[in-house]
Design a protein around this motif. Structure first.
Motif, mmCIF file in Angstrom:
data_model
loop_
_atom_site.group_PDB
_atom_site.id
_atom_site.type_symbol
_atom_site.label_atom_id
_atom_site.label_comp_id
_atom_site.label_asym_id
_atom_site.label_seq_id
_atom_site.Cartn_x
_atom_site.Cartn_y
_atom_site.Cartn_z
ATOM 1 N N THR A 232 1.084 -1.274 -0.304
ATOM 2 C CA THR A 232 0.043 0.437 0.244
ATOM 3 C C THR A 232 1.083 1.148 -0.104
ATOM 4 O OG1 THR A 232 -1.657 -1.037 1.325
ATOM 5 C CG2 THR A 232 -1.812 1.428 0.958
ATOM 6 N N THR A 233 1.884 1.247 0.679
ATOM 7 C CA THR A 233 2.588 2.418 1.171
ATOM 8 C C THR A 233 3.925 2.431 -0.034
ATOM 9 O OG1 THR A 233 2.694 2.148 3.494
ATOM 10 C CG2 THR A 233 4.564 3.834 1.715
ATOM 11 N N THR A 234 3.822 1.726 -1.114
ATOM 12 C CA THR A 234 4.764 2.026 -2.305
ATOM 13 C C THR A 234 4.026 2.533 -3.754
ATOM 14 O OG1 THR A 234 5.863 -0.114 -1.501
ATOM 15 C CG2 THR A 234 6.343 0.085 -3.798
ATOM 16 N N ALA A 235 2.162 1.766 -3.357
ATOM 17 C CA ALA A 235 1.451 2.157 -4.473
ATOM 18 C C ALA A 235 1.653 3.900 -3.752
ATOM 19 C CB ALA A 235 -0.084 1.465 -3.731
ATOM 20 N N GLN A 236 1.368 4.451 -3.349
ATOM 21 C CA GLN A 236 0.440 5.552 -2.361
ATOM 22 C C GLN A 236 1.847 6.033 -2.794
ATOM 23 O OE1 GLN A 236 0.280 5.655 1.536
ATOM 24 N NE2 GLN A 236 -2.366 4.930 1.270
ATOM 25 N N LEU A 237 4.084 5.966 -2.560
ATOM 26 C CA LEU A 237 4.742 6.274 -3.389
ATOM 27 C C LEU A 237 4.735 7.215 -4.534
ATOM 28 C CD1 LEU A 237 7.170 7.584 -2.379
ATOM 29 C CD2 LEU A 237 8.108 5.545 -1.469
ATOM 30 N N GLU A 238 4.403 5.839 -5.263
ATOM 31 C CA GLU A 238 4.021 5.635 -6.925
ATOM 32 C C GLU A 238 3.164 6.776 -7.360
ATOM 33 O OE1 GLU A 238 3.793 1.966 -8.156
ATOM 34 O OE2 GLU A 238 5.870 1.422 -7.907
ATOM 35 N N SER A 239 2.171 6.876 -6.894
ATOM 36 C CA SER A 239 1.637 7.870 -7.369
ATOM 37 C C SER A 239 1.590 9.134 -7.215
ATOM 38 C CB SER A 239 -0.125 7.347 -6.457
ATOM 39 O OG SER A 239 -1.716 7.822 -7.268
ATOM 40 N N ASN A 240 2.650 9.311 -5.930
ATOM 41 C CA ASN A 240 2.762 11.043 -5.083
ATOM 42 C C ASN A 240 3.466 11.111 -6.106
ATOM 43 O OD1 ASN A 240 4.940 12.820 -4.054
ATOM 44 N ND2 ASN A 240 2.814 12.632 -2.342
ATOM 45 N N ARG A 241 5.106 10.386 -6.609
ATOM 46 C CA ARG A 241 5.979 10.701 -7.658
ATOM 47 C C ARG A 241 5.133 10.593 -8.906
ATOM 48 N NH1 ARG A 241 10.720 6.658 -4.890
ATOM 49 N NH2 ARG A 241 11.081 8.097 -3.490
ATOM 50 N N GLU A 242 4.763 10.425 -9.084
ATOM 51 C CA GLU A 242 3.481 10.448 -10.733
ATOM 52 C C GLU A 242 3.151 11.879 -10.820
ATOM 53 O OE1 GLU A 242 3.019 9.825 -14.731
ATOM 54 O OE2 GLU A 242 3.844 8.738 -13.809
ATOM 55 N N ARG A 243 2.409 11.899 -9.586
ATOM 56 C CA ARG A 243 1.657 13.557 -9.903
ATOM 57 C C ARG A 243 2.414 14.137 -9.771
ATOM 58 N NH1 ARG A 243 -2.113 17.095 -11.642
ATOM 59 N NH2 ARG A 243 -2.620 18.382 -10.933
ATOM 60 N N GLN A 244 3.849 14.507 -8.870
ATOM 61 C CA GLN A 244 4.604 15.770 -9.300
ATOM 62 C C GLN A 244 5.424 15.750 -10.190
ATOM 63 O OE1 GLN A 244 7.703 15.792 -6.233
ATOM 64 N NE2 GLN A 244 6.711 14.493 -4.661
ATOM 65 N N ARG A 245 5.284 14.230 -11.122
ATOM 66 C CA ARG A 245 6.602 15.066 -12.467
ATOM 67 C C ARG A 245 5.335 15.359 -13.367
ATOM 68 N NH1 ARG A 245 7.980 9.460 -11.550
ATOM 69 N NH2 ARG A 245 6.210 8.055 -11.420
ATOM 70 N N GLN A 246 4.005 15.015 -13.042
ATOM 71 C CA GLN A 246 3.036 15.386 -14.266
ATOM 72 C C GLN A 246 3.050 17.198 -14.352
ATOM 73 O OE1 GLN A 246 -0.722 13.922 -13.378
ATOM 74 N NE2 GLN A 246 -0.298 11.759 -14.339
ATOM 75 N N LEU A 247 3.092 17.944 -12.488
ATOM 76 C CA LEU A 247 3.529 19.068 -12.124
ATOM 77 C C LEU A 247 4.276 19.857 -12.341
ATOM 78 C CD1 LEU A 247 1.729 19.134 -8.704
ATOM 79 C CD2 LEU A 247 0.803 19.499 -11.086
ATOM 80 N N GLU A 248 5.733 18.935 -12.568
ATOM 81 C CA GLU A 248 7.571 19.911 -12.885
ATOM 82 C C GLU A 248 6.845 20.192 -14.331
ATOM 83 O OE1 GLU A 248 9.959 17.052 -10.599
ATOM 84 O OE2 GLU A 248 9.398 18.246 -9.315
ATOM 85 N N GLY A 249 6.670 18.612 -15.094
ATOM 86 C CA GLY A 249 6.904 18.126 -16.466
ATOM 87 C C GLY A 249 5.546 20.156 -17.142
ATOM 88 N N ARG A 250 5.144 20.410 -16.618
ATOM 89 C CA ARG A 250 4.069 21.055 -16.972
ATOM 90 C C ARG A 250 4.372 22.869 -16.819
ATOM 91 N NH1 ARG A 250 -1.806 20.636 -14.074
ATOM 92 N NH2 ARG A 250 -1.613 19.011 -14.896
ATOM 93 N N CYS A 251 5.194 23.258 -15.382
ATOM 94 C CA CYS A 251 6.081 24.052 -15.603
ATOM 95 C C CYS A 251 7.481 23.890 -15.843
ATOM 96 C CB CYS A 251 5.944 24.506 -14.083
ATOM 97 S SG CYS A 251 6.582 23.850 -12.028
ATOM 98 N N ARG A 252 7.917 22.969 -15.923
ATOM 99 C CA ARG A 252 8.877 22.919 -16.592
ATOM 100 C C ARG A 252 10.251 22.946 -15.642
ATOM 101 N NH1 ARG A 252 8.265 24.807 -22.925
ATOM 102 N NH2 ARG A 252 7.175 23.460 -24.056
ATOM 103 N N GLY A 253 10.008 23.474 -15.031
ATOM 104 C CA GLY A 253 11.077 23.499 -13.770
ATOM 105 C C GLY A 253 10.713 24.543 -13.338
ATOM 106 N N ASP A 254 9.921 25.117 -13.100
ATOM 107 C CA ASP A 254 9.889 27.343 -12.930
ATOM 108 C C ASP A 254 8.064 26.497 -12.156
ATOM 109 O OD1 ASP A 254 9.440 29.616 -12.063
ATOM 110 O OD2 ASP A 254 9.998 30.265 -14.514
ATOM 111 N N SER A 255 8.727 26.397 -11.225
ATOM 112 C CA SER A 255 7.520 26.309 -10.670
ATOM 113 C C SER A 255 5.943 27.615 -10.536
ATOM 114 C CB SER A 255 7.694 26.481 -8.745
ATOM 115 O OG SER A 255 7.895 27.661 -8.351
ATOM 116 N N GLY A 256 6.977 28.917 -10.579
ATOM 117 C CA GLY A 256 6.615 30.425 -10.720
ATOM 118 C C GLY A 256 5.367 29.645 -11.935
ATOM 119 N N LEU A 257 5.713 28.906 -13.002
ATOM 120 C CA LEU A 257 4.441 28.996 -14.028
ATOM 121 C C LEU A 257 3.342 28.304 -13.414
ATOM 122 C CD1 LEU A 257 6.874 28.268 -17.026
ATOM 123 C CD2 LEU A 257 6.052 30.507 -15.925
ATOM 124 N N LEU A 258 3.112 28.021 -12.071
ATOM 125 C CA LEU A 258 1.702 26.958 -11.659
ATOM 126 C C LEU A 258 0.753 27.586 -11.461
ATOM 127 C CD1 LEU A 258 3.952 23.727 -10.869
ATOM 128 C CD2 LEU A 258 2.384 24.318 -12.612
#
Length: 562
Positions: A232-258
């Motif tokens: 359960t913990t592994t699945a939650q961690l993978e889901s968390n990191r996948e969502r982080q990658r989606q947000l970081e890909g949207r702003c391309r490393g610049d959190s100011g664009l979010l």
């Protein structure tokens, strides 16, 4: 014969008290934290719990000694049991009860608060600097304990001065009227005990009812395994990191664009990721421990005895339901058939409703120590249920949790508070078991009397020829033959004196049992439909503590190397 029989009864009691010391020691050493132990705290907690349990478990000795004066099958006293001999037995039991009750009150009201403040006053830095000595620490603890001493003085003064109930009823049996305390010293102890039982009933209603409902279910059901937790913990961690990658890909490393909402979500994901990593690390450590040789042996051992644990849980469930039914039947009997209702605290003159647990005790009391074994198991079950209730709910003030009680993680302060709470709960058990679970057993045991009512022809019947004339002692305490044979136990006399002398206490005692029954039923139904889950917050807290201990250990090794 009588002295030998009495010696055997007291010897059994001594063995039980020695076993209680072991039970209290195992409980204390299991729950206290190994990093922060205090010998004074440990000793006080063990003595306090042992003293209270010894008080409750004196009841079978009381019943056995009183019942040894009669022939239950004939309803007659034995040849040696003259009234003077019976009075000696009663006097000895009274002294023992007064000593134990006084010791319990001292430990609960003075000893535990003093040790609590004694521990709180300890300052390691001040001791190393020579600024704190043992006399100064004792004086500081004593100053804080003065408030509890003042409370004790107030209790004794009120108990000495407050008038007892003067209510009288021509229908009341003589033995009920005699229970009103005439000695003011007895009034002090009676009032103090009544007040402590009242306080204990609030804890008993909340914690013991909860634990009694949850303990069998915890034994029957299988908790989630370490593998399930890790997956359960592994699945939650993978889901968390996948969502982080989606947000970081949207702003391309610049959190100011979010957007502001996305930035807050990203910050939350980062914090949750740290928590999940700690949880995953803890799961790996636990899994590694399980893979060790000792833990593998323990896992195989528990798996082998799993069917026995299941049957034991079912047995506990049936016993708990039987206790609940017996308490309900006695409560209904008291509400319907008490001679003077709330004016004497719903004291029963005789038992009118069949009580299964009470019947088991009365029958087993004919072969001592069979009733003692059953009674001890009952007390330990209710004591264990109280512990389960406290560990589940925790020590709270209203809805705010002050201390969490966990195995191997309980601080000395929490341990002292838990001991004080358990002492009050056990005092409540000391009333509930004799008065509601097994009232006939606790009052007269297997004692009987021969109702020799003359026939119309003037012939005196013989109980040897007509066994139906032999009746339980509670059937008619106004009967002259019953008065000559039946002797109530010292425990029941003292507890009935509390409720008759102070009917307010008796009313609170009576109605609190219905609250206990209601909470038990609610928790029991809830536990049936609710499946066990891992407490994620508790796991996170344990992971943080493990991480802090690791950092402290590394820092200590670094300082030692320097």
């Amino acid at each position: 014969m009588a002295p030998l029989q009495a010696s055997l009864i007291w010897a059994v009691y001594a063995i039980v008290v020695a076993a209680l010391v072991m039970v209290a020691s195992v409980f204390i050493y299991t729950y206290q934290t190994p990093r922060d132990r205090s010998s004074a705290v440990t000793f006080t907690c063990i003595i306090a719990i042992t003293s209270l349990l010894a008080t409750v478990l004196l009841l079978p000795v009381d019943v056995a000694l009183i019942s040894s004066t009669t022939f239950p099958a004939l309803g007659q006293r034995k040849a040696w049991a003259a009234q003077e001999e019976v009075d000696k037995i009663v006097s000895l039991l009274t002294v023992v009860y007064y000593f134990l009750y006084s010791l319990d009150a001292f430990l609960c009201l003075l000893a535990i608060p003093f040790v609590y403040f004694w521990y709180e006053e300890y300052d390691e830095a001040a001791v190393e600097a020579g600024e704190q000595s043992a006399p100064k620490r004792l004086w500081s603890a004593f100053k804080y304990t003065l408030s509890f001493i003042a409370i004790v003085i107030v209790l004794f003064t009120v108990g000495f001065l407050v008038p007892v109930s003067t209510a009288r009823d021509s229908k009341d049996p003589d033995y009920l009227r005699k229970l009103l305390a005439e000695n003011r010293g007895e009034r002090v102890l009676t009032f103090t005990l009544g007040l402590l039982i009242t306080l204990g009933l609030f804890l008993y209603v909340l914690y013991t009812s909860t634990g009694l409902a949850l303990l069998p279910m915890k034994t029957i059901r299988v908790s989630p395994s370490v593998s399930d937790w890790k997956a359960t913990t592994t699945a939650q961690l993978e889901s968390n990191r996948e969502r982080q990658r989606q947000l970081e890909g949207r702003c391309r490393g610049d959190s100011g664009l979010l957007s502001s909402n996305e930035r807050r979500e990203l910050d939350t994901l980062v914090r949750d990721e740290r928590t999940l990593i700690r949880r995953q690390r803890l799961a790996e450590e636990v899994r590694g421990e399980v893979r060790s040789c000792l833990m593998r042996t323990w896992t195989i051992f528990t798996a082998f005895f799993r069917p026995f644990k299941l049957f034991g849980g079912i047995a506990l469930l049936l016993i708990a339901l039987m206790i609940w039914i017996s308490m309900l039947l006695t409560a209904i009997d008291k509400a319907k058939n008490s001679l003077c209702k709330q004016r004497c605290g719903y004291v029963l003159g005789h038992i009118s409703v069949f009580n299964p647990v009470n019947w088991v005790f009365v029958q087993s009391a004919k072969v001592f120590p069979a009733d003692y074994v059953i009674f001890t198991m009952l007390v330990l079950l209710l004591f264990g249920s109280s512990v389960v209730g406290i560990t589940t709910i925790g020590i709270r003030f209203l809805w705010v949790r002050i201390f969490r009680i966990r195995q191997g993680h309980t601080s000395p302060q929490a341990l002292l508070l838990t001991t004080a709470m358990l002492m009050l709960v056990i005092l409540a058990l000391d009333y509930s078991i004799p008065m509601f679970v097994a009232p006939q057993y606790a009052t007269f045991g297997p004692q009987t009397f021969c109702d020799r009512t003359p026939s119309p022809l003037g012939k005196q019947p013989d109980c040897l020829d007509s066994r139906h004339l032999v009746k339980p002692c509670s059937d008619s305490m106004n009967n002259m033959a019953a008065k000559q044979v039946c002797t109530p136990s010292v425990a029941s006399t003292f507890l009935n004196r509390v409720t008759i002398s102070y009917p307010f206490f008796g009313t609170v005692f009576f109605w609190s049992q219905f609250v206990f029954l209601g909470i038990y039923l609610l928790i029991f139904i809830t536990s049936l439909v609710r499946h066990p889950k891992l407490d994620q917050r508790l796991l996170d807290q344990e992971a943080e503590e493990a991480e802090e201990e690791g950092l402290l250990a590394n820092a200590g090794r670094h300082v030692a190397a320097i």
